[in-house]
Design a protein around this motif. Structure first.
Motif, PDB file in Angstrom:
ATOM      1  N   ASN A 137       0.858  -1.177   0.000  1.00 32.30           N
ATOM      2  CA  ASN A 137       0.000   0.000   0.000  1.00 32.30           C
ATOM      3  C   ASN A 137       0.893   1.226   0.000  1.00 32.30           C
ATOM      4  O   ASN A 137       1.425   1.608   1.027  1.00 32.30           O
ATOM      5  N   VAL A 174       2.127   4.817   0.375  1.00 33.70           N
ATOM      6  CA  VAL A 174       1.615   5.961   1.129  1.00 33.70           C
ATOM      7  C   VAL A 174       2.319   7.251   0.696  1.00 33.70           C
ATOM      8  O   VAL A 174       1.699   8.296   0.580  1.00 33.70           O
ATOM      9  N   HIS A 188      -5.331  16.218   2.407  1.00 31.58           N
ATOM     10  CA  HIS A 188      -6.486  15.481   2.926  1.00 31.58           C
ATOM     11  C   HIS A 188      -6.054  14.516   4.014  1.00 31.58           C
ATOM     12  O   HIS A 188      -4.895  14.107   4.070  1.00 31.58           O
ATOM     13  N   SER A 189      -7.023  14.139   4.776  1.00 30.84           N
ATOM     14  CA  SER A 189      -6.772  13.097   5.762  1.00 30.84           C
ATOM     15  C   SER A 189      -6.385  11.805   5.046  1.00 30.84           C
ATOM     16  O   SER A 189      -7.023  11.423   4.068  1.00 30.84           O
ATOM     17  N   GLY A 190      -5.315  11.201   5.500  1.00 31.12           N
ATOM     18  CA  GLY A 190      -4.857   9.954   4.882  1.00 31.12           C
ATOM     19  C   GLY A 190      -3.936  10.171   3.700  1.00 31.12           C
ATOM     20  O   GLY A 190      -3.526   9.206   3.054  1.00 31.12           O
ATOM     21  N   SER A 191      -3.583  11.430   3.425  1.00 30.48           N
ATOM     22  CA  SER A 191      -2.732  11.693   2.267  1.00 30.48           C
ATOM     23  C   SER A 191      -1.258  11.379   2.530  1.00 30.48           C
ATOM     24  O   SER A 191      -0.463  11.318   1.596  1.00 30.48           O
ATOM     25  N   LYS A 199       0.657  12.865   5.358  1.00 27.99           N
ATOM     26  CA  LYS A 199       1.388  13.951   6.024  1.00 27.99           C
ATOM     27  C   LYS A 199       2.135  13.450   7.262  1.00 27.99           C
ATOM     28  O   LYS A 199       3.324  13.726   7.441  1.00 27.99           O
ATOM     29  N   SER A 200       1.413  12.704   8.090  1.00 25.30           N
ATOM     30  CA  SER A 200       2.050  12.218   9.325  1.00 25.30           C
ATOM     31  C   SER A 200       3.161  11.230   9.003  1.00 25.30           C
ATOM     32  O   SER A 200       4.202  11.206   9.672  1.00 25.30           O
ATOM     33  N   THR A 201       2.941  10.436   7.985  1.00 24.50           N
ATOM     34  CA  THR A 201       3.977   9.482   7.578  1.00 24.50           C
ATOM     35  C   THR A 201       5.259  10.221   7.202  1.00 24.50           C
ATOM     36  O   THR A 201       6.360   9.845   7.620  1.00 24.50           O
ATOM     37  N   GLU A 228       0.005  18.757  13.431  1.00 30.64           N
ATOM     38  CA  GLU A 228      -1.272  19.310  13.898  1.00 30.64           C
ATOM     39  C   GLU A 228      -1.198  19.793  15.341  1.00 30.64           C
ATOM     40  O   GLU A 228      -1.963  19.350  16.203  1.00 30.64           O
ATOM     41  N   HIS A 265      -4.658  21.389   9.111  1.00 27.90           N
ATOM     42  CA  HIS A 265      -5.807  21.319   8.216  1.00 27.90           C
ATOM     43  C   HIS A 265      -6.421  22.695   8.004  1.00 27.90           C
ATOM     44  O   HIS A 265      -7.335  22.847   7.204  1.00 27.90           O
TER      45      HIS A 265
HETATM   46  N1  LIG Z   1       1.378   1.452  10.398  1.00 24.75           N
HETATM   47  C1  LIG Z   1       0.641   1.519   9.287  1.00 24.75           C
HETATM   48  N2  LIG Z   1       0.315   0.394   8.652  1.00 24.75           N
HETATM   49  C2  LIG Z   1      -0.413   0.430   7.514  1.00 24.75           C
HETATM   50  N3  LIG Z   1      -0.872   1.541   6.968  1.00 24.75           N
HETATM   51  C3  LIG Z   1      -0.597   2.714   7.569  1.00 24.75           C
HETATM   52  C4  LIG Z   1       0.176   2.760   8.755  1.00 24.75           C
HETATM   53  N4  LIG Z   1       0.298   4.050   9.122  1.00 24.75           N
HETATM   54  C5  LIG Z   1      -0.368   4.770   8.196  1.00 24.75           C
HETATM   55  N5  LIG Z   1      -0.918   3.989   7.274  1.00 24.75           N
HETATM   56  C6  LIG Z   1      -1.668   4.440   6.111  1.00 24.75           C
HETATM   57  O1  LIG Z   1      -0.953   5.439   5.476  1.00 24.75           O
HETATM   58  C7  LIG Z   1      -1.816   6.429   4.995  1.00 24.75           C
HETATM   59  C8  LIG Z   1      -1.334   7.796   5.408  1.00 24.75           C
HETATM   60  O2  LIG Z   1      -1.449   7.938   6.806  1.00 24.75           O
HETATM   61  P1  LIG Z   1      -1.037   9.291   7.552  1.00 24.75           P
HETATM   62  O3  LIG Z   1      -1.224   9.069   8.998  1.00 24.75           O
HETATM   63  O4  LIG Z   1       0.305   9.674   7.087  1.00 24.75           O
HETATM   64  O5  LIG Z   1      -2.116  10.312   7.022  1.00 24.75           O
HETATM   65  P2  LIG Z   1      -2.283  11.860   7.375  1.00 24.75           P
HETATM   66  O6  LIG Z   1      -2.101  12.596   6.110  1.00 24.75           O
HETATM   67  O7  LIG Z   1      -1.447  12.210   8.515  1.00 24.75           O
HETATM   68  O8  LIG Z   1      -3.816  11.914   7.795  1.00 24.75           O
HETATM   69  P3  LIG Z   1      -4.516  12.827   8.910  1.00 24.75           P
HETATM   70  O9  LIG Z   1      -4.667  14.157   8.304  1.00 24.75           O
HETATM   71  O10 LIG Z   1      -5.829  12.178   9.128  1.00 24.75           O
HETATM   72  O11 LIG Z   1      -3.634  12.782  10.113  1.00 24.75           O
HETATM   73  C9  LIG Z   1      -3.198   6.084   5.491  1.00 24.75           C
HETATM   74  O12 LIG Z   1      -3.940   5.566   4.400  1.00 24.75           O
HETATM   75  C10 LIG Z   1      -2.982   5.056   6.538  1.00 24.75           C
HETATM   76  O13 LIG Z   1      -4.032   4.118   6.512  1.00 24.75           O
END
Ligand SMILES: Nc1ncnc2c1ncn2[C@@H]1O[C@H](COP(=O)(O)OP(=O)(O)OP(=O)(O)O)[C@@H](O)[C@H]1O
Ligand SMILES: [Mg+2]
Lengths: 397, 252
Positions: free
Chosen positions: B35, B37, B56-59, B61-63, B184, B217
């Motif tokens: 998957n 990311v 967007h959420s899930g885009s 950013k945190s990763t 955030e 956000h």
């Molecule tokens: N440990 C993990 N195992 C599998 N998938 C993960 C893991 N951590 C994150 N993901 C996937 O990676 C994608 C990005 O997650 P991330 O937390 O970086 O999003 P985000 O942009 O920070 O969202 P938000 O704005 O909601 O915080 C998501 O689809 C999430 O499901």
């Protein structure tokens, strides 16, 4: 450490496992050590290089004093054995019970008819007066040596030496009082006893169906090194005197009491080890309790671990933090356990008259063992905590 | 991995090249699927920048933030922090790097609840090898600078969200790191408090030259930053200044 304080109840319960384990180890070791000490004390009073020669063939049963109605051993046998090169002296014994009177007091006790050598062979020491003499034996004199308990019960604070006691209504002159010896290996009180010349006993007190026969004799070997020789000499001499032809069974039994004492010592040692091992199992169970609680704690605090890693904790820092917690539980549990173990050992020694011995090395061992348990069972959870990936730990809910 | 090592630049703090991150997932049939990311992220952040990341959420950013913070490792690609190739560093070296170079501020504050505010701020100094007394003293000075000395002996659960976040920022600052990563940071705070926190960040950036990368956000939070990065489905779709009318609508 803070974490331990926060979860008082849980830490307390975990520690309880450790406390019980350590207390059990201390208690069991002290009981085992007590048994060993007691046996050693009995052995010390027994006299060295000792044989007991009993009438009758060797039975399959263990040690039994004055066995049976066989009357194959005589005073003359004893005198002959005393002359053997590897033998120091012998003490022939006939025994029974008798009623003693002094003034209004009376006391019933066992009576031993023997010769002066018996006191030397049996490692008796005289407290007051003297033992009776060979002349007393030859003339069947009415003289008596009292055991310390008998003396105390009959005379109280009065010095018995020179007084006259009545034994089955015959007057006897008290010539000496023996020093106290305590219990024998078989648990008999050795101090409630009176000693009179063997001749006097046979003719006037215990009587004898077969004149000249004895109940048993103590034989003292010359030295520890010649015990085997002595046993062979005694056996050969008695077979010869009793006219036992080759191939026939002995009509007497020679037992090496020193060897029996060694067996008793070994038994006590094994007892100590077994008791210690059983107690160690509870310590082990306590250790598993610690591991369990530490694993829960690691899971519960995964986020905390993540935060600590984010702000700069390396793996060792996390490892040490959790390991210290486990060791802390063990150390405190060990401390309380040692106190509890010593306390219950003391109570046991007071309640049932049992000798318990606590040594510093025992306490040290319990401590060492409990700390080792802490490190051993704390290590796995601590390593589990330290090997978490920071991001996984931080995301953990 | 580090075949195309760039020339070390004294002004560059962060350099990311062709970075990918994917998670392995197990689908309904029991097959392992990748998957993705983050895809082909290329990014350079100079010292003293103030960057907002939106998406967007899930885009992803945190990763990305976790990788920037050396809390996570990329699947492929290179990351240089202060001209050090992070992939080459041991776990202990990464811990040291986080301790000295990076201050973290999280949405959920992430204070250690069992400790007072003062001790929370002092912990990074302890991990840096300082003794307890001097750590406490420095932590107290830091709390004074952030206007929290009254709350030094309070535990996190005795503090408001805004106060907790200021304690967290104090903790992030205690080792004087060149970089602050804030995912955030105002997500759990009201508008008033958010603005106070952002003013603090802006001040740190302006007066002390601390590089700040934050995820948000909210447009008015992002407006404090001078540079905006937009992420969509794991890719950077915009990287430029804050002329928001030029920016494709970030938070639909
Ligand atoms: N440990 C993990 N195992 C599998 N998938 C993960 C893991 N951590 C994150 N993901 C996937 O990676 C994608 C990005 O997650 P991330 O937390 O970086 O999003 P985000 O942009 O920070 O969202 P938000 O704005 O909601 O915080 C998501 O689809 C999430 O499901
Ligand atoms: Mg996020």
């Amino acid at each position: 450490m803070r974490a331990l304080r926060m979860n008082r109840l849980r830490t307390g319960l975990t520690m309880l496992g450790m406390i019980i384990g350590v207390a059990a180890v201390v208690l069991m070791l002290s009981i085992g050590q007590g048994a060993q000490t007691k046996i050693n004390q009995s052995i010390e009073t027994m006299g060295s290089n000792l044989f007991i020669v009993l009438p009758g063939a060797t039975s399959s049963g263990g040690l039994s004093f004055g066995s049976g109605s066989v009357k194959t051993l005589t005073v003359n046998d004893a005198m002959a054995i005393a002359e053997l090169p590897a033998v120091n002296a012998t003490g022939p014994v006939i025994s029974g019970t008798a009623q003693l009177n002094f003034n209004a007091k009376n006391w019933s006790t066992s009576i031993t008819g023997t010769t002066p050598d018996y006191f030397m062979v049996g490692n008796w020491t005289i407290e007051d007066g003297s033992i009776f003499s060979e002349t007393d034996v030859r003339s069947a004199a009415r003289v008596v040596v009292l055991g310390s308990i008998t003396a105390e019960n009959l005379f109280g604070t009065i010095n018995p030496v020179g007084k006259t006691v009545r034994i089955t209504n015959r007057p006897f002159l008290v010539v000496g009082v023996l020093a106290a010896k305590g219990q024998s290996l078989s648990g008999r009180d050795q101090d409630d006893n009176v000693f009179i010349p063997i001749t006097t006993s046979e003719r006037q007190i215990t009587g004898n169906q077969f004149p000249g026969s004895i109940r048993y004799m103590l034989v003292q070997g010359k030295s520890a090194e010649t015990m085997e020789e002595a046993e062979i000499e005694i056996t050969q001499l008695l077979r010869q005197r009793h006219r036992i032809s080759d191939g026939m069974e002995n009509d007497f039994t020679v037992r090496n009491l020193t060897a029996i004492a060694d067996v008793a010592t070994d038994t006590a040692k094994i007892l100590s080890i077994v008791l210690g091992a059983i107690a160690s199992i509870s310590l082990l169970v306590g250790g598993i309790g610690i591991m369990n609680i530490m694993l829960v704690s690691v899971t519960e605090r995964t986020r905390e671990i993540g935060i600590r890693m984010a702000i700069g904790a390396n793996r060792n820092a996390i490892l040490i933090q959790f390991l210290l917690e486990a060791i802390m539980i063990c150390f405190m549990g060990g401390m309380i356990g040692v106190i509890l173990g010593i306390g219950s050992a003391w109570i046991i020694s007071q309640l049932i008259d049992m000798l318990v011995v606590i040594t510093l090395s025992m306490v040290f061992l319990a401590f060492l063992f409990s700390s080792a348990v802490g490190i051993f069972f704390g290590f796995y959870p601590a390593r589990k905590a330290a090997s978490l990936k920071p991001v996984d730990a931080l995301r953990y809910e | 991995m580090s075949t195309n090592q760039p020339a070390p630049s004294p002004t560059t703090l962060i350099r990311i090249a062709q970075l990918h991150k994917s998670y392995k997932l197990i689908d309904a049939d029991g097959n392992t699927i990748e998957n993705p990311v983050l895809q082909n992220i290329n990014l350079i952040i100079e010292k003293g920048e103030f960057v907002a990341i939106m998406g967007h959420s899930g885009s992803g950013k945190s990763t990305l933030m976790n990788i920037l913070g050396c809390l996570d490792t990329p699947t492929s690609g290179d990351y240089w922090l202060e001209n050090q190739n992070v992939a080459m560093l041991s776990n202990d070296a990464l811990a040291r790097l986080r301790n000295r170079y990076i201050g973290f501020v999280f949405q959920g504050f992430n204070l250690l609840n069992r400790m007072t505010a003062l001790d929370n701020v002092a912990v990074p100094l302890l991990y840096a090898g300082e003794n307890r007394a001097s750590s406490r003293q420095q932590a107290m000075e830091q709390l004074r600078r952030t206007g929290l000395e009254k709350f030094a002996m309070h535990h996190p659960n005795q503090l408001s969200g805004g106060q907790q976040q200021r304690v967290a920022i104090s903790r992030a600052l205690i080792n004087q790191p060149p970089l602050i990563l804030a995912d955030e940071p105002t997500g759990n705070l009201d508008t008033q408090t958010s603005q106070e926190i952002m003013t603090l960040f802006e001040q740190l950036n302006r007066e002390q030259g601390i590089t700040i990368v934050l995820v948000t956000h909210e447009n008015d939070i992002a407006a404090y930053a001078r540079r905006l990065i937009l992420i969509k489905d794991g890719s950077i779709v915009y990287d430029g200044d804050q002329a928001l009318e030029n920016v494709p609508d970030p938070v639909v």
